[in-house]
Design an enzyme around this catalytic site. Structure first.
Site, PDB file in Angstrom:
ATOM      1  N   MET A   1      -4.479  10.935 -11.109  1.00 44.53           N
ATOM      2  CA  MET A   1      -3.476  10.148 -10.396  1.00 44.53           C
ATOM      3  C   MET A   1      -4.021   9.720  -9.038  1.00 44.53           C
ATOM      4  SD  MET A   1      -0.992  10.025 -12.535  1.00 44.53           S
ATOM      5  CE  MET A   1       0.349   9.387 -11.513  1.00 44.53           C
TER       6      MET A   1
ATOM      7  N   GLU B   1      -6.070   7.279  -8.170  1.00 49.96           N
ATOM      8  CA  GLU B   1      -7.463   6.836  -8.058  1.00 49.96           C
ATOM      9  C   GLU B   1      -7.673   5.437  -8.623  1.00 49.96           C
ATOM     10  OE1 GLU B   1     -10.403   9.569  -9.345  1.00 49.96           O
ATOM     11  OE2 GLU B   1      -9.436  11.315  -8.442  1.00 49.96           O
TER      12      GLU B   1
ATOM     13  N   LEU C   1      -0.107  -6.505  -7.276  1.00 51.13           N
ATOM     14  CA  LEU C   1      -0.686  -6.684  -5.944  1.00 51.13           C
ATOM     15  C   LEU C   1      -1.888  -5.785  -5.691  1.00 51.13           C
ATOM     16  CD1 LEU C   1       2.596  -6.914  -3.861  1.00 51.13           C
ATOM     17  CD2 LEU C   1       1.127  -8.784  -4.620  1.00 51.13           C
ATOM     18  N   GLU C   2      -1.953  -4.652  -6.405  1.00 49.80           N
ATOM     19  CA  GLU C   2      -3.076  -3.739  -6.174  1.00 49.80           C
ATOM     20  C   GLU C   2      -4.413  -4.391  -6.507  1.00 49.80           C
ATOM     21  OE1 GLU C   2      -0.812   0.560  -6.631  1.00 49.80           O
ATOM     22  OE2 GLU C   2      -1.696  -0.361  -8.406  1.00 49.80           O
TER      23      GLU C   2
ATOM     24  N   PRO D   1      -3.786   5.297 -18.006  1.00 48.41           N
ATOM     25  CA  PRO D   1      -2.407   5.429 -18.479  1.00 48.41           C
ATOM     26  C   PRO D   1      -1.445   5.689 -17.322  1.00 48.41           C
ATOM     27  CG  PRO D   1      -3.911   6.714 -19.839  1.00 48.41           C
ATOM     28  CD  PRO D   1      -4.686   6.273 -18.638  1.00 48.41           C
ATOM     29  N   ARG D   2      -0.248   5.160 -17.452  1.00 47.75           N
ATOM     30  CA  ARG D   2       0.753   5.294 -16.391  1.00 47.75           C
ATOM     31  C   ARG D   2       1.187   6.736 -16.197  1.00 47.75           C
ATOM     32  NH1 ARG D   2       2.812   2.557 -11.950  1.00 47.75           N
ATOM     33  NH2 ARG D   2       5.021   3.038 -11.663  1.00 47.75           N
TER      34      ARG D   2
ATOM     35  N   GLU E   1       7.610   3.134  -6.395  1.00 46.18           N
ATOM     36  CA  GLU E   1       8.433   3.004  -5.197  1.00 46.18           C
ATOM     37  C   GLU E   1       7.804   3.725  -4.007  1.00 46.18           C
ATOM     38  OE1 GLU E   1      10.810   2.190  -8.750  1.00 46.18           O
ATOM     39  OE2 GLU E   1       9.496   3.847  -8.198  1.00 46.18           O
TER      40      GLU E   1
ATOM     41  N   ASN F   1       2.505  -3.087 -10.707  1.00 51.41           N
ATOM     42  CA  ASN F   1       2.144  -3.733  -9.441  1.00 51.41           C
ATOM     43  C   ASN F   1       0.891  -4.607  -9.561  1.00 51.41           C
ATOM     44  OD1 ASN F   1       1.854  -4.461  -6.806  1.00 51.41           O
ATOM     45  ND2 ASN F   1       1.709  -2.391  -5.998  1.00 51.41           N
TER      46      ASN F   1
END
Length: 413
Positions: free
Chosen positions: A300, A302, A328-329, A259-260, A51, A326
């Site tokens: 994170m 990158e 779209l990235e 990883p998320r 978000e 996402n």
């Protein structure tokens, strides 16, 4: 909310163990913080990393349109907080959103005194919404989305959610489907409009492609490389198993995996080593070498340069029922996209990408491995998919401009 407060405290303790400094900021979740420097602010709430990324172009547009208004950005997760710091530094005032307890909400609003509240995507908190209305604070949900699962989750609280949504002045929905779901949940139909997805307006880092090219030189321009971005538990092992199959056909192939959640960095590295794969990491090796078969991006913020460097991107959260992340990235960088069967978080965007030839769907680990092998062996096909993905990304831009116009109108009122 008062009854579940003991459970909330247990969750805070658990999160404080996982994220070192989080326990120092617990008071913010109950409305205790120093907000002396923010008055008459514009407040944007973005729950977590996804978000915050979606809100980035809106926050930057607000900063340009209202340079004298303090900008307050709230999040719920520590990773979201870190992303706010990376993107905006001290140019915005960041604090954690208070729990939906009346005293905490009142104290928070008294500190930041917002001229307007903008909630990004999906966060419906009855006490917060009702208190905003009582205090005369116009409330807007921007980039609003509502999955079928979320719709089902809110329905048991139907009357309470309807009361909360009737406090909202405008709901700027991502799509017609999202708009209809908000209406079904009880929103005033006249206050729901479709503005498109603000994530299409996200700024592509100006040097992402250059950084990608530099990364590519480290492992060889001709070496086939694919990336799995924003992966989750169970799914990470599936991706590693798919890569073992890819290596049987393409022995020099490289897998980049991001990883998320930070707590999974070491676990993914260990899992890859246990499968006999040669592993490098961003923290230890900086860049992949020709010796690495798997490279864990244990950092994170990158992901974009690595998307630019890869031939092909699998977007995680889609082989497992998380709903996908996402797409779209990679599309913004003309990188072809693969997704699993579970993409309800980005349903319409994903379908558009697939229909226009910029993405493909796989239903299993076996299909993922097969499609990666097929595409990595088809340079012309990869180029066509990448171009199609970028075309979709470019054609859908403009949501932020429409949302800013609505914010202008509400502030004038």
């Amino acid at each position: 909310m008062y009854l579940v407060t003991p459970l909330i405290m247990l969750r805070l303790l658990k999160r404080g163990v996982r994220y070192g400094d989080y326990h120092k900021r617990w008071p913010e979740r109950f409305g205790f913080f120093d907000g002396a420097r923010v008055r008459e602010s514009l407040w944007v709430h973005a729950v977590s990393v996804g978000e915050v990324n979606a809100a980035e172009p809106l926050i930057k547009a607000l900063r340009g349109r209202y340079p004298d208004a303090p900008l307050v950005v709230t999040t719920v997760t520590p990773t979201g907080s870190e992303r706010v710091r990376q993107l905006f530094g001290d140019s915005v005032f960041h604090v954690y959103l208070p729990y939906d307890l009346p005293f905490a909400v009142t104290r928070f609003l008294r500190h930041v005194r917002p001229r307007m509240a903008i909630i990004v995507e999906t966060e419906i908190w009855p006490n917060l919404y009702l208190t905003c209305r009582r205090r005369g604070i116009p409330l807007m949900i921007a980039n609003a989305r509502l999955s079928e699962r979320s719709l089902r989750g809110y329905r048991p609280m139907g009357s309470l959610v309807r009361r909360a949504l009737r406090c909202v002045r405008l709901i700027a929905a991502q799509s017609r489907t999202d708009a209809e779901r908000y209406r079904l949940l009880g929103a005033d139909p006249d206050k729901v409009v479709v503005t498109g997805n603000m994530k299409f307006d996200m700024p592509v880092p100006y040097d992402a492609e250059r950084q990608g090219q530099e990364l590519r030189l480290q492992w060889g321009q001709l070496r086939p490389a694919w990336i799995a971005g924003s992966t989750h538990e169970v799914e990470e092992l599936q991706v590693l198993e798919a890569h073992l199959e890819v290596l049987k056909r393409l022995p020099d192939a490289l897998l980049l995996i991001a990883p998320r959640h930070p707590e999974r960095f070491k676990l993914v590295e260990s899992a890859a080593r246990s499968l006999g794969l040669s592993v490098g990491t961003r923290s230890a090796d900086q860049v992949p070498s020709t010796a690495h078969q798997v490279f864990v991006i244990d950092a994170m913020g990158e992901l974009m340069p690595f998307y630019a460097a890869a031939d092909l991107a699998f977007v995680g959260g889609s082989l497992v029922p998380i709903g996908g992340h996402n797409v779209l990235e990679p599309a913004a960088l003309a990188t072809p996209v693969l997704v699993g069967p579970h993409t309800f978080n980005f349903q319409e965007i994903t379908l558009t990408l697939i229909q226009e030839g910029g993405a493909a769907r796989v239903g299993s680990v076996e299909e993922l491995a097969s499609e990666v092998v097929r595409l990595l062996g088809d340079a012309a096909g990869l180029e066509r998919m990448g171009a199609a993905a970028r075309t979709v990304f470019d054609s859908e831009r403009g949501a932020v401009k429409r949302v800013i116009g609505m914010i202008d109108d509400l502030l004038r009122e």
